[in-house]
Design a protein around this motif. Structure first.
Motif, mmCIF file in Angstrom:
data_model
loop_
_atom_site.group_PDB
_atom_site.id
_atom_site.type_symbol
_atom_site.label_atom_id
_atom_site.label_comp_id
_atom_site.label_asym_id
_atom_site.label_seq_id
_atom_site.Cartn_x
_atom_site.Cartn_y
_atom_site.Cartn_z
ATOM 1 N N HIS A 283 13.655 17.184 4.269
ATOM 2 C CA HIS A 283 12.725 18.260 3.917
ATOM 3 C C HIS A 283 12.082 18.897 5.139
ATOM 4 C CE1 HIS A 283 12.578 17.841 -0.537
ATOM 5 N NE2 HIS A 283 13.086 16.658 -0.241
ATOM 6 N N ALA A 284 12.581 18.555 6.307
ATOM 7 C CA ALA A 284 12.013 19.103 7.545
ATOM 8 C C ALA A 284 12.978 20.014 8.288
ATOM 9 C CB ALA A 284 11.562 17.964 8.464
ATOM 10 N N ALA A 285 14.268 19.661 8.332
ATOM 11 C CA ALA A 285 15.238 20.464 9.070
ATOM 12 C C ALA A 285 15.384 21.841 8.428
ATOM 13 C CB ALA A 285 16.589 19.755 9.103
ATOM 14 N N GLY A 286 15.206 22.880 9.223
ATOM 15 C CA GLY A 286 15.251 24.242 8.717
ATOM 16 C C GLY A 286 13.958 24.701 8.096
ATOM 17 N N ASN A 287 12.948 23.823 8.075
ATOM 18 C CA ASN A 287 11.661 24.110 7.443
ATOM 19 C C ASN A 287 10.546 24.192 8.479
ATOM 20 O OD1 ASN A 287 9.400 24.249 5.765
ATOM 21 N ND2 ASN A 287 9.580 22.158 5.038
ATOM 22 N N VAL A 288 10.511 23.234 9.390
ATOM 23 C CA VAL A 288 9.456 23.183 10.405
ATOM 24 C C VAL A 288 10.100 23.059 11.784
ATOM 25 C CG1 VAL A 288 7.778 22.150 8.824
ATOM 26 C CG2 VAL A 288 9.243 20.662 10.213
ATOM 27 N N GLU A 289 9.308 23.324 12.808
ATOM 28 C CA GLU A 289 9.806 23.190 14.170
ATOM 29 C C GLU A 289 9.922 21.711 14.540
ATOM 30 O OE1 GLU A 289 8.084 26.402 17.007
ATOM 31 O OE2 GLU A 289 6.634 26.197 15.359
ATOM 32 N N LEU A 290 11.045 21.353 15.142
ATOM 33 C CA LEU A 290 11.309 19.976 15.533
ATOM 34 C C LEU A 290 11.674 19.938 17.017
ATOM 35 C CD1 LEU A 290 13.554 19.053 12.470
ATOM 36 C CD2 LEU A 290 11.187 18.309 12.818
#
Length: 509
Positions: A283-290
């Motif tokens: 739920h993070a990849a493509g959603n928030v900056e990493l």
């Protein structure tokens, strides 16, 4: 400019200060017109109200004048009893990208190219890159998708990324390499409510080593608002550090939508001697900056069918930090190379010798891997991300989600001002996602507090052409994805929700 001012305030941790007319279509239209990424919405095919009522294939895509076989789009509504002229032009409000992303228009072109290549030159597709094709040679597709994913996950280079398998298979492979229980160090620290596939994977890995999950699984419980604070996580790490073999947490918690402080948590665990830190970024990849490399994360896994939009069941991704992926020549090592142990396969072998068929494994440096038809769909989806950057997407996401929260607060405020004291004392919902914009992605989880409200709201949203996610018993997850959602979508969604709650309240009185 209103949009840019809101983004700057949110990024600096300030209140966005929406004006008094924010709850109006005109204001939503103003923000949408100022959105520098508004053109990206045209890169996607969104369901229409008519297509959502389809009962079978008609050869037509939502909103298209004609289908692949020349069938008119009117056939969609004729079979479902709808109004073709109106409903097939009305795009749905697609707020469920946290479950399955919308279809990029590029996918059909990339898949057609893959099929034509296969039909035309067969096995030669492994080695052939056509000038007029959007695809590279099949054996280079995984590396090409890894290159396109560097900005999405913050890798130092494509060598740290591999696209392969499913997220659960990748999680098993990563734990097979990084979960090494020995002596008193046998525990895995995880969250209270991991997605079931993660829970089962962790549980079965522990059992595979002959251990008891009841003793080796440490689950971090949230507070009464479903939030797990960074301080709470660090306290659990401190308590169990000497017995912990692996820390494995989600980047964004799927139920509450909380964004974890991955950098701080990773650093704290490693400072306390926890051997390895992994992250599930579904739920993070493509959603928030990493920034996985800079944060010194050991490994991470993610799917590509949510915010990356590669299609249902699409191929997944994994990250392995460069320090674990080195390959060195050593004449005394098996096959003459020394590297971190991995469960090996043919496409994990270096491309330069892969087709020698020598059975002398020379591993690909980094996290290299395999696949083909699935990678065509992923490559198409990633081509949309190449038109922007995660920083720009995150900026729009902050503004969209803050606007959604503002309008939700307005709906709750309507209830507080209700003439019925009983209604005012019993709010219809509360947001269980962190209110701090920097501690969440594009999802707001709304906990409905009145009996039967979920069914009533769900019916109203479906009737209004909204595709939204429900998590029983009482949560709806609202996800305005910045690639294909805008401020008008948020306003229209909230208008439908407001009416549904008011109607339910009137029916109950």
């Amino acid at each position: 400019m209103e949009f840019q001012t809101i983004v700057e305030r949110l990024r600096s941790g300030q209140d966005p200060k929406f004006p008094g007319n924010a709850n109006s279509l005109e204001y939503a239209e103003t923000l949408s017109s100022q959105d520098p990424l508004k053109h990206l919405k045209e890169e996607f095919i969104l369901p229409t109200r008519a297509s959502l009522r389809k009962k079978g294939l008609t050869g037509s895509l939502p909103g298209s004048a004609n289908g692949a076989n020349g069938t008119s789009s009117n056939d969609i509504s004729t079979q479902s009893g709808g109004n073709a002229d109106d409903d097939d032009k009305k795009k749905s409000i697609y707020f469920v990208g946290n479950s399955l992303g919308a279809q990029p228009k590029a996918v059909r072109r990339y898949l057609d190219a893959q099929l034509e290549t296969w039909a035309s030159i067969g096995v030669g597709g492994h080695f052939t890159t056509w000038e007029d094709s959007p695809l590279v040679a099949w054996q280079d597709m995984s590396a090409d998708c890894a290159r396109k994913s560097v900005d999405l996950v913050g890798a130092a280079s494509p060598d740290e990324i591999v696209m392969m398998n499913t997220i659960t298979a990748n999680l098993h492979l990563m734990m097979a390499s990084f979960y090494k229980p020995a002596g008193q160090r046998h525990k895995i620290i995880l969250e209270w409510k991991p997605f079931p596939s993660d829970f089962y994977a962790i549980e079965s890995q522990i059992q595979w080593h002959g251990l008891d999950p009841r003793e080796s699984m440490v689950q971090i419980e949230p507070d009464q608002d479903f939030i797990i604070s960074t301080e709470r996580i660090m306290a659990v790490i401190d308590e169990h550090a000497d017995e912990t073999a692996l820390l494995l947490l989600p980047g964004v918690q799927y139920y509450s939508g909380q964004l974890f402080d991955m950098e701080r948590i990773t650093a704290h665990a490693q400072a306390k001697g926890v051997p390895y830190v992994g992250w599930d970024l579904a739920h993070a990849a493509g959603n928030v900056e990493l920034r996985l490399h800079d944060w010194n994360v050991d490994f991470a896994v993610w799917c590509t069918y949510k915010y990356i939009n590669a299609g249902p069941g699409s191929i997944a991704g994994a990250f392995v930090h460069a320090r674990h992926g080195t390959v060195e020549r050593d004449p005394e090592a098996i096959h003459g190379f020394r590297h971190r142990h991995r469960l090996a396969g043919w496409y994990g072998e270096d491309k330069s010798v892969r087709f020698d068929m020598a059975n002398r494994f020379q591993p690909t440096p980094g996290a290299g891997g395999s696949s083909a038809v699935d990678l065509a769909s992923l490559s198409a989806a990633l081509s949309v991300f190449e038109k922007t950057r995660m920083r720009e997407l995150r900026s729009k996401s902050l503004a969209l989600t803050a606007y959604a929260q503002h309008l939700l607060d307005g709906i709750a405020g309507d209830e507080e001002e209700a003439s019925d004291p009983a209604a005012a004392s019993s709010p219809p919902f509360r947001i269980i996602t962190p209110r701090d914009p920097l501690r969440r992605g594009c999802q707001l989880s709304v906990l409905l507090l009145r009996p039967g409200l979920l069914e009533h709201v769900g019916a109203a949203l479906r009737e209004g052409g909204v595709v939204c996610d429900q998590r029983k018993p009482d949560v709806i997850r609202v996800a305005p994805v910045p690639l294909y959602c805008d401020f008008v979508d948020v306003y229209n969604f909230m208008s439908i929700l407001r009416k549904a709650i008011a109607t339910a309240a009137a029916a109950a009185s």
